[in-house]
Design a protein around this motif. Structure first.
Motif, PDB file in Angstrom:
ATOM      1  N   MET A 185       0.836  -1.196   0.000  1.00 30.12           N
ATOM      2  CA  MET A 185       0.000   0.000   0.000  1.00 30.12           C
ATOM      3  C   MET A 185       0.874   1.251   0.000  1.00 30.12           C
ATOM      4  O   MET A 185       2.080   1.170   0.254  1.00 30.12           O
ATOM      5  N   LYS A 186       0.240   2.379  -0.264  1.00 29.33           N
ATOM      6  CA  LYS A 186       0.980   3.639  -0.264  1.00 29.33           C
ATOM      7  C   LYS A 186       0.131   4.716   0.401  1.00 29.33           C
ATOM      8  O   LYS A 186      -1.073   4.819   0.151  1.00 29.33           O
ATOM      9  N   PHE A 187       0.789   5.513   1.228  1.00 28.62           N
ATOM     10  CA  PHE A 187       0.143   6.631   1.895  1.00 28.62           C
ATOM     11  C   PHE A 187       0.455   7.910   1.121  1.00 28.62           C
ATOM     12  O   PHE A 187       1.615   8.205   0.843  1.00 28.62           O
ATOM     13  N   HIS A 188      -0.592   8.676   0.815  1.00 23.26           N
ATOM     14  CA  HIS A 188      -0.438   9.901   0.028  1.00 23.26           C
ATOM     15  C   HIS A 188      -0.821  11.115   0.881  1.00 23.26           C
ATOM     16  O   HIS A 188      -1.943  11.199   1.378  1.00 23.26           O
ATOM     17  N   LEU A 189       0.115  12.041   1.031  1.00 22.52           N
ATOM     18  CA  LEU A 189      -0.151  13.295   1.730  1.00 22.52           C
ATOM     19  C   LEU A 189       0.019  14.503   0.813  1.00 22.52           C
ATOM     20  O   LEU A 189      -0.493  15.580   1.100  1.00 22.52           O
ATOM     21  N   LEU A 190       0.759  14.343  -0.293  1.00 25.64           N
ATOM     22  CA  LEU A 190       1.072  15.468  -1.177  1.00 25.64           C
ATOM     23  C   LEU A 190      -0.032  15.635  -2.221  1.00 25.64           C
ATOM     24  O   LEU A 190       0.113  15.324  -3.396  1.00 25.64           O
ATOM     25  N   GLY A 191      -1.141  16.171  -1.755  1.00 29.30           N
ATOM     26  CA  GLY A 191      -2.368  16.265  -2.536  1.00 29.30           C
ATOM     27  C   GLY A 191      -3.491  15.784  -1.633  1.00 29.30           C
ATOM     28  O   GLY A 191      -3.405  15.862  -0.411  1.00 29.30           O
ATOM     29  N   PRO A 192      -4.570  15.247  -2.184  1.00 31.35           N
ATOM     30  CA  PRO A 192      -5.610  14.664  -1.328  1.00 31.35           C
ATOM     31  C   PRO A 192      -5.052  13.517  -0.493  1.00 31.35           C
ATOM     32  O   PRO A 192      -4.309  12.682  -0.997  1.00 31.35           O
ATOM     33  N   LEU A 241       1.755   9.967  10.247  1.00 27.59           N
ATOM     34  CA  LEU A 241       2.565   9.757   9.048  1.00 27.59           C
ATOM     35  C   LEU A 241       3.571  10.880   8.813  1.00 27.59           C
ATOM     36  O   LEU A 241       4.539  10.702   8.071  1.00 27.59           O
ATOM     37  N   THR A 242       3.353  12.035   9.436  1.00 31.46           N
ATOM     38  CA  THR A 242       4.341  13.103   9.302  1.00 31.46           C
ATOM     39  C   THR A 242       5.608  12.798  10.084  1.00 31.46           C
ATOM     40  O   THR A 242       6.645  13.429   9.866  1.00 31.46           O
ATOM     41  N   ASP A 256       4.675   2.692  11.726  1.00 32.26           N
ATOM     42  CA  ASP A 256       5.870   2.180  11.052  1.00 32.26           C
ATOM     43  C   ASP A 256       5.463   1.729   9.650  1.00 32.26           C
ATOM     44  O   ASP A 256       4.954   0.625   9.461  1.00 32.26           O
ATOM     45  N   PRO A 257       5.692   2.592   8.639  1.00 28.59           N
ATOM     46  CA  PRO A 257       5.264   2.249   7.287  1.00 28.59           C
ATOM     47  C   PRO A 257       6.293   1.437   6.496  1.00 28.59           C
ATOM     48  O   PRO A 257       6.219   1.363   5.262  1.00 28.59           O
ATOM     49  N   THR A 258       7.254   0.846   7.195  1.00 23.87           N
ATOM     50  CA  THR A 258       8.280   0.058   6.513  1.00 23.87           C
ATOM     51  C   THR A 258       7.622  -0.982   5.610  1.00 23.87           C
ATOM     52  O   THR A 258       6.722  -1.710   6.031  1.00 23.87           O
ATOM     53  N   GLY A 259       8.079  -1.027   4.376  1.00 22.60           N
ATOM     54  CA  GLY A 259       7.509  -1.957   3.403  1.00 22.60           C
ATOM     55  C   GLY A 259       6.358  -1.384   2.623  1.00 22.60           C
ATOM     56  O   GLY A 259       5.842  -2.026   1.700  1.00 22.60           O
ATOM     57  N   HIS A 260       5.937  -0.178   2.977  1.00 22.14           N
ATOM     58  CA  HIS A 260       4.856   0.495   2.271  1.00 22.14           C
ATOM     59  C   HIS A 260       5.344   1.862   1.791  1.00 22.14           C
ATOM     60  O   HIS A 260       6.328   2.393   2.287  1.00 22.14           O
ATOM     61  N   GLY A 261       4.652   2.434   0.847  1.00 26.26           N
ATOM     62  CA  GLY A 261       5.071   3.713   0.287  1.00 26.26           C
ATOM     63  C   GLY A 261       4.548   4.891   1.093  1.00 26.26           C
ATOM     64  O   GLY A 261       3.447   4.853   1.638  1.00 26.26           O
ATOM     65  N   LEU A 262       5.355   5.931   1.153  1.00 28.09           N
ATOM     66  CA  LEU A 262       4.969   7.179   1.806  1.00 28.09           C
ATOM     67  C   LEU A 262       5.487   8.312   0.938  1.00 28.09           C
ATOM     68  O   LEU A 262       6.701   8.509   0.823  1.00 28.09           O
ATOM     69  N   ASP A 263       4.568   9.051   0.297  1.00 27.50           N
ATOM     70  CA  ASP A 263       5.008  10.009  -0.724  1.00 27.50           C
ATOM     71  C   ASP A 263       5.843  11.150  -0.163  1.00 27.50           C
ATOM     72  O   ASP A 263       6.759  11.649  -0.829  1.00 27.50           O
TER      73      ASP A 263
END
Length: 258
Positions: free
Chosen positions: A1-8, A34-35, A97-104
């Motif tokens: 999975m990926k977490f998106h903060l840069l936009g919606p 997530l920050t 801990d988002p290790t293994g997942h995307g964080l923009d």
């Protein structure tokens, strides 16, 4: 999975499905965690983000409920296995801990650092390309679809300032590579988007003047002067005024270049 903060703000799965927490405040909690990936976010900071200076008596219990629902989403949506620890309780608060997942945001910051290093070493093409890749991650204003409190507002301001600086460094690299004329459309848009940013206006004035478009360069200066005077009651900086003088007096500019 990926977490998106840069936009919606959203979570996307591997198959492209978009997921949001069930309530706006739950989104705030997850976004704030997530920050600071892998760092403990104190309960006090989370409560301040959610309710500022007027938390209800049930603030702690309500926060715990939001965390409970976030954990259910991570497991129920298949984003985390039942035994996988992503959202962790650790005194005096929580961490993710988002290790293994995307964080923009993390990807953006790493690309900006790489682009700056390349620029500092004189690798201008690599710098421009890397900074461009960083900026392409943005899909709109950070956390555009959720309400943010004081803590998240500070973080979005940091991200926006980092974004502006990345734009500046990319423009500097492209100018040194001789792409000044091609930058004019982008600089026009940036000057409209940031009407009080003297650096963007100065780059546009200089580019227009170098391309023989003195009248347009002078108009950009007048528009900047008017915006600064109307909004802040100040004049352009001495550097921008010197640039204006050079547009008006090409001899002075050629003398400086000599």
């Amino acid at each position: 999975m990926k977490f998106h903060l840069l936009g919606p703000f959203e979570i996307t799965t591997e198959n492209g499905r978009s997921i949001l927490p069930p309530t706006p405040k739950a989104s705030q909690v997850l976004a704030l965690l997530l920050t600071r990936p892998k760092e403990i976010v104190p309960v006090d900071a989370l409560i301040q983000e959610l309710w500022a200076e007027n938390p209800p008596r049930s603030a702690l219990t309500t926060l715990q409920t939001y965390v409970y629902h976030l954990r259910k989403i991570l497991v129920g949506e298949g984003l985390a296995g039942a035994g996988e620890r992503i959202l962790i309780t650790r005194s005096p608060g929580y961490l993710i801990d988002p290790t293994g997942h995307g964080l923009d945001t993390r990807e953006f910051e790493e690309l900006v650092k790489s682009g700056r290093r390349a620029a500092d070493r004189g690798h201008l093409e690599l710098a421009a390309r890397t900074l461009g890749d960083a900026l392409d991650i943005w899909t709109g204003p950070a956390l555009a679809n959720i309400s943010t409190g004081r803590v998240l507002n500070g973080y979005t301001m940091y991200l926006e300032e980092l974004r502006v600086r990345a734009v500046e460094r990319r423009i500097e690299a492209l100018k040194k590579l001789g792409n000044e004329r091609d930058l004019i459309p982008e600089l026009c848009a940036l000057s409209q988007q940031y009407p009080l940013n003297e650096w963007f206006h100065a780059q546009l004035i200089d580019a227009l003047n170098n391309c023989g478009r003195r009248a347009e360069a002078l108009k950009v200066y007048r528009d900047l002067w008017r915006s600064l005077d109307d909004e802040l009651g100040i004049e352009p900086s001495p550097d921008v005024q010197r640039l204006h003088h050079e547009v008006l007096n090409p001899v002075a500019r050629s003398g400086r270049a000599a």
